[in-house]
Design a protein around this motif. Structure first.
Motif, short mmCIF file in Angstrom:
data_model
loop_
_atom_site.label_atom_id
_atom_site.label_comp_id
_atom_site.label_asym_id
_atom_site.label_seq_id
_atom_site.Cartn_x
_atom_site.Cartn_y
_atom_site.Cartn_z
N UNK A 134 1.03 -0.92 0.02
CA UNK A 134 0.01 -0.06 0.19
C UNK A 134 0.81 0.80 0.20
N UNK A 135 0.78 2.20 -1.29
CA UNK A 135 1.38 3.59 -0.84
C UNK A 135 1.34 3.58 0.67
N UNK A 136 2.55 5.05 1.04
CA UNK A 136 2.34 4.66 2.09
C UNK A 136 1.50 6.17 2.60
N UNK A 137 1.51 7.34 1.91
CA UNK A 137 0.71 7.98 1.79
C UNK A 137 -0.17 7.68 2.43
N UNK A 138 -1.20 6.82 1.14
CA UNK A 138 -2.49 6.35 1.84
C UNK A 138 -2.43 5.73 3.01
N UNK A 139 -0.95 5.31 3.35
CA UNK A 139 -1.51 4.09 4.86
C UNK A 139 -1.89 5.14 5.92
N UNK A 140 -1.04 6.02 5.90
CA UNK A 140 -0.66 7.11 7.02
C UNK A 140 -2.17 7.94 6.74
N UNK A 141 -2.76 7.79 5.77
CA UNK A 141 -4.23 8.97 5.98
C UNK A 141 -5.17 8.04 6.37
N UNK A 142 -5.20 6.48 6.37
CA UNK A 142 -5.50 5.62 7.01
C UNK A 142 -6.02 5.81 8.56
N UNK A 143 -4.67 5.45 9.44
CA UNK A 143 -4.55 6.21 10.80
C UNK A 143 -5.46 7.15 10.90
N UNK A 144 -4.07 8.69 10.13
CA UNK A 144 -4.92 9.79 10.41
C UNK A 144 -7.28 9.29 10.48
N UNK A 145 -7.15 9.52 10.07
CA UNK A 145 -7.92 9.41 9.65
C UNK A 145 -9.06 9.11 11.03
N UNK A 146 -8.29 7.59 11.83
CA UNK A 146 -9.46 7.49 12.89
C UNK A 146 -8.88 7.93 13.80
N UNK A 147 -7.66 8.79 14.38
CA UNK A 147 -7.13 9.43 14.89
C UNK A 147 -8.20 10.68 16.62
N UNK A 148 -8.20 10.19 17.50
CA UNK A 148 -8.63 10.71 18.33
C UNK A 148 -7.83 11.89 18.80
N UNK A 149 -6.70 12.13 18.98
CA UNK A 149 -6.12 13.06 19.90
C UNK A 149 -6.51 14.82 19.52
N UNK A 150 -5.57 15.13 19.85
CA UNK A 150 -5.48 16.73 19.05
C UNK A 150 -5.02 16.89 17.69
N UNK A 151 -3.37 16.15 18.33
CA UNK A 151 -2.47 16.47 16.76
C UNK A 151 -3.36 15.96 15.15
N UNK A 152 -3.66 14.51 15.83
CA UNK A 152 -4.64 13.72 14.69
C UNK A 152 -5.68 14.22 13.63
#
Ligand code: GL4
Length: 832
Positions: free
Chosen positions: A1-19
């Motif tokens: 999987x494309x690394x950018x896509x993967x990181x976005x996947x995680x981002x989409x779930x993150x519940x902390x302030x930075x995310x």
């Protein structure tokens, strides 16, 4: 999987302030298509909503998948109205990420409260009935019940109300104008819905008589899904709203013969079906388009329900074990004939079996006894629009009346009252009777209303089916109406008893012991004052009137309707105004009378009452001789968003309907929960509110339902005598009739005066006036004693726990639906 896509996947779930912050910035650019410097408040709203939506999609799918895998019994709440309001605050609070979101926005230099303000108010309903449906969605998700809402995705919600020279003027409510970030269009979820045509009889494969509906016009129903986030964010249910689409063949059929423009015109006409919400509350227009809307969404919903059922089953025997369908009033009652049609005509189920399945699946809630609201469709219209359904209704009726004949021996009136067809005048189909007959349970919405149902509209049916009617007193969701709308009070409560009350409102009773705690009282008052300041600022913005924050905020917010008696309230205001002018040296309790509410556009009397309130307000608010001790405001465009500002700020809650006429009320619950004292008649749920908050903590006045009934039946009520014997009432009416409030048109209010005198005062305004004024006096006297007032206000909040819609919905689940909580299974969340 494309690394950018993967990181976005995680981002989409993150519940902390930075995310969250990173998500916002990414969404703004890549989905809203704006640079941070050029972004408007609305752009940021869409950005935040889309980012929040990301955070609920996984759990939404988990919820749906769990229901599917467990083949859980679902409840389907069919409602022509869902008065949802805004969703951002609600989603954040129920997901538990309000603070993180606020901080993330802070870091971008934005204020969450401003972003929230850019969201339009989804007003797909008129009043209490539609708002109840929205509270129920919240409660079903919060109680982990497999519940679906089904309704119409109106392009135009309830009209926007403005006042022009004091008159109500309606403007279209274009809530979808800038797109709706919460909905997921499902262009593949499409069902055909038919109208008109005729019925053909034929012999089926075994030589039995059968019917098919032919030469009909077709419309497609397309689904739009909105996730419904339960408290805690674990269960996320679905609200599925249908939008009308023209069929393709319908579009292209005319092209060859050059009638292209005609085809396009037809397409537009067809799609008008889901264009606009009918703006009537508790009245029925009898318009063909309305009947078509009702059938349109009901048919699409039933087809969808059967499709889902058939994924696990090959016959319909266990439909009632897998699906409970709740009819929110009679608006979807045609569903009973439609399910019969689908089972018998399309799936070959034999009639009697189909009928048993239908009855075991449906249940019906009645929301009003007002005769003008009881739906009765002309037989001739039904025969034209839904010919096969009309046949089915005749068949149901014939079988039912045949069976009832024996028991009705000698009582012909009884049979004609039980009939699904009203034979008086132009023949009509009584949808209430159809809904009753086709359901295994029928409920009213407060104890009094349910009793009156048994005694009046459904007396004959109740005798026939004594087990069928039951009560389910309405409730309200504590999430929206206390936790989100009243943050100062919510924080205070949580500081004392923890936050368990948000999920289990019965815990709020622990506050009762704080009623005698002087420190707590002081903090309670401080929270109320904060809310009152906010409302005062809102009033100033909306109306230009400055009100005293420390005056008694006396609030009547609800649809404008004669039976709700805004007229009684404004007459008392005039009487109080006169007293204040007559006695300028008395130290008066300053009062702010706050009204808000829409009138149906064709309801002339209600619109005239709006004009009267505005006219009286103008005179009173500009009269220096009352020294600002009385202010009257009528806030424009009452909706859920306005209610969220008004409810927390009220001191006194006006629930003053003519006894026997308000089925329940739910505004009464919102106000009392937020610490307002009720001034009210023994009507609807007021009766039960009194039982819970205690006789000493509520101002009850006026005729009871029984007394109203007797007085009307006696024919001896003479409003002129009552007026003549009450100088303050007479004076108030004389001022209206001589044009004190309408110097430009002294006769303007003749219809109102007429209704109160020659008209016989059907709503008994004059009969209750004196008692009402005494109750108002008692309220003003008590308000002088702020300690005592606060004590009672606290006891109101503390004793309203039972009125949570969670309690109501669990009663429906166990006593009507036999539906049980299902905890969604979340696959272990992985980081890749
Ligand atoms: C209503 C009733 O008028 C109202 O008393 C009740 O609270 C509400 C929900 O049950 O239903 N019926 C109609 S029609 N409109 C309403 O708001």
């Amino acid at each position: 999987m494309d690394a950018r896509y993967k990181s976005r996947e995680i981002e989409r779930r993150s519940l902390d302030v930075d995310g969250l912050k990173r998500s916002f910035l990414e969404w703004l650019v890549y989905s809203v298509g704006k640079d941070a410097r050029a972004a408007t408040r609305r752009d940021w709203f869409h950005t935040v909503a889309l980012a929040v939506r990301d955070r609920l999609v996984d759990r939404w799918m988990d919820t749906t998948r769990t229901y599917y895998q467990q083949d859980a019994k679902r409840v389907y709440y069919l409602s022509l109205e869902f008065l949802i309001g805004r969703l951002l605050t609600n989603s954040l609070a129920n997901l538990g990420i309000t603070d993180q979101c606020r901080q993330a926005l802070d870091r971008i230099g934005l204020n969450l409260d401003d972003v929230v303000e850019a969201e339009p108010d989804a007003a797909l309903g008129n009043g209490g009935l539609g708002r109840l449906a929205a509270c129920f969605l919240d409660s079903m998700a919060s109680e982990a019940l497999p519940g679906y809402g089904y309704g119409i995705r109106y392009e135009f919600g309830l009209f926007e109300q403005r006042f022009e020279h004091g008159w109500q003027v309606e403007y279209p409510e274009q809530w979808l104008q800038f797109g709706n970030p919460w909905e997921f269009p499902r262009p593949e979820v499409l069902y055909p819905v038919q109208f008109y045509g005729r019925v053909e009889e034929f012999r089926d494969s075994v030589g039995e008589r059968a019917y098919r509906w032919v030469d009909a016009e077709r419309v497609l129903a397309m689904a739009y899904d909105t996730p419904v986030v339960g408290y805690g964010g674990d269960t996320i249910n679905t609200l599925r709203l249908w939008s009308a689409r023209a069929t393709r063949d319908f579009n292209f059929g005319h092209f060859n013969d050059g009638a292209y423009m005609k085809a396009v015109e037809q397409k537009v006409l067809t799609e008008n079906l889901s264009r606009v919400l009918y703006p009537n509350d508790a009245t029925e227009g009898g318009k063909e388009l309305r009947l078509k809307q009702e059938y349109f969404f009901t048919s699409a919903s039933l087809q969808d329900i059967l499709r889902r059922y058939l994924q696990h089953h090959s016959n319909f025997d266990s439909l009632p074990d897998k699906a409970a369908i709740q009819l929110n009033d009679t608006h979807p009652a045609i569903g009973i004939a439609e399910l019969m049609r689908l089972l018998v005509d399309q799936h070959g189920v034999v009639w009697d079996k189909a009928w048993d399945i239908t009855r075991a699946t449906f249940s019906y809630t009645n929301h009003t006894l007002l005769p003008e609201a009881l739906e009765a469709w002309p037989v001739r219209m039904m025969e034209r629009v839904l010919p096969r359904h009309m046949q089915i209704i005749y068949e149901i009726n014939a079988k039912f009346l045949n069976r009832s004949k024996a028991r009705a021996a000698g009582d012909n009136g009884r049979l004609s009252r039980l009939s699904l067809i009203d034979e008086r005048g132009d023949r009509r189909v009584r949808m209430g009777n159809l809904a009753f007959l086709g359901s295994h349970k029928v409920n009213g919405v407060s104890a009094l209303h349910t009793e009156l149902m048994k005694q009046t509209v459904f007396a004959d049916f109740h005798a026939e089916f004594p087990e069928r009617i039951n009560n389910k007193t309405n409730g309200i969701t504590p999430r929206r109406w206390l936790h989100q709308a009243n943050q100062p009070l919510a924080a205070l409560i949580t500081s004392r008893i923890g936050n368990g009350w948000i999920k289990d409102l019965s815990q709020i009773s622990a506050l009762a012991e704080k009623a005698d705690d002087l420190v707590f009282r002081e903090e309670f008052r401080r929270a109320k004052r904060k809310n009152k300041k906010r409302l005062a600022a809102y009033i100033a913005r909306q109306t230009g009137v400055d009100v005293q924050v420390d005056s008694l905020f006396d609030v009547q917010v609800k649809r404008m309707h004669e039976y709700k008696r805004q007229l009684l309230n404004i007459l008392q205001a005039i009487a109080l105004y006169n007293e204040m002018r007559d006695n300028p040296t008395v130290s008066w309790v300053p009062v702010t009378k706050i009204f808000a509410g829409k009138a149906a556009p064709s309801y002339h009397m209600a619109k005239l009452i709006i004009k009267l309130i505005n006219d009286v307000a103008k005179v009173v608010n500009h009269d220096p001789s009352v020294h600002d001790n009385l202010k009257i405001v009528l806030l424009p465009n009452y909706n859920v968003t306005a209610a969220e500002i008004i409810m927390p700020a009220a001191d006194l809650s006006e629930q003053i309907s003519t006894a026997g006429m308000e089925a329940s009320g739910t505004g009464n619950m919102k106000l009392a929960l937020n610490g307002a004292l009720t001034i009210g008649t023994l009507d609807g749920a007021n009766v039960e509110i009194r039982e819970h908050v205690g006789d000493d903590n509520i101002f009850i006045f006026g005729l009871t339902a029984e007394e109203v009934n007797d007085l009307r039946a006696s024919g001896g009520f003479n409003p002129r005598e009552v007026i003549a014997s009450n100088p303050s009432l007479k004076r108030a009416l004389d001022m209206i009739s001589t044009g004190v409030f309408s110097p430009d048109d002294p006769h303007r209010y003749h219809p109102i005066l007429q209704a109160l005198t020659d008209g016989g005062d059907h709503f008994l305004v004059t009969a209750d006036f004196s008692d009402y004024c005494q109750a108002q006096q008692a309220a003003m006297d008590l308000y002088r004693d702020q300690e005592e007032w606060t004590r009672k206000a606290i006891l109101n909040t503390a004793n309203m726990g039972w009125f949570s819609s969670d309690r109501t919905i669990m009663e429906y689940a166990t006593e009507i639906w036999d539906v049980h909580p299902v905890k969604p299974e979340h696959p272990a969340e992985t980081e890749t």
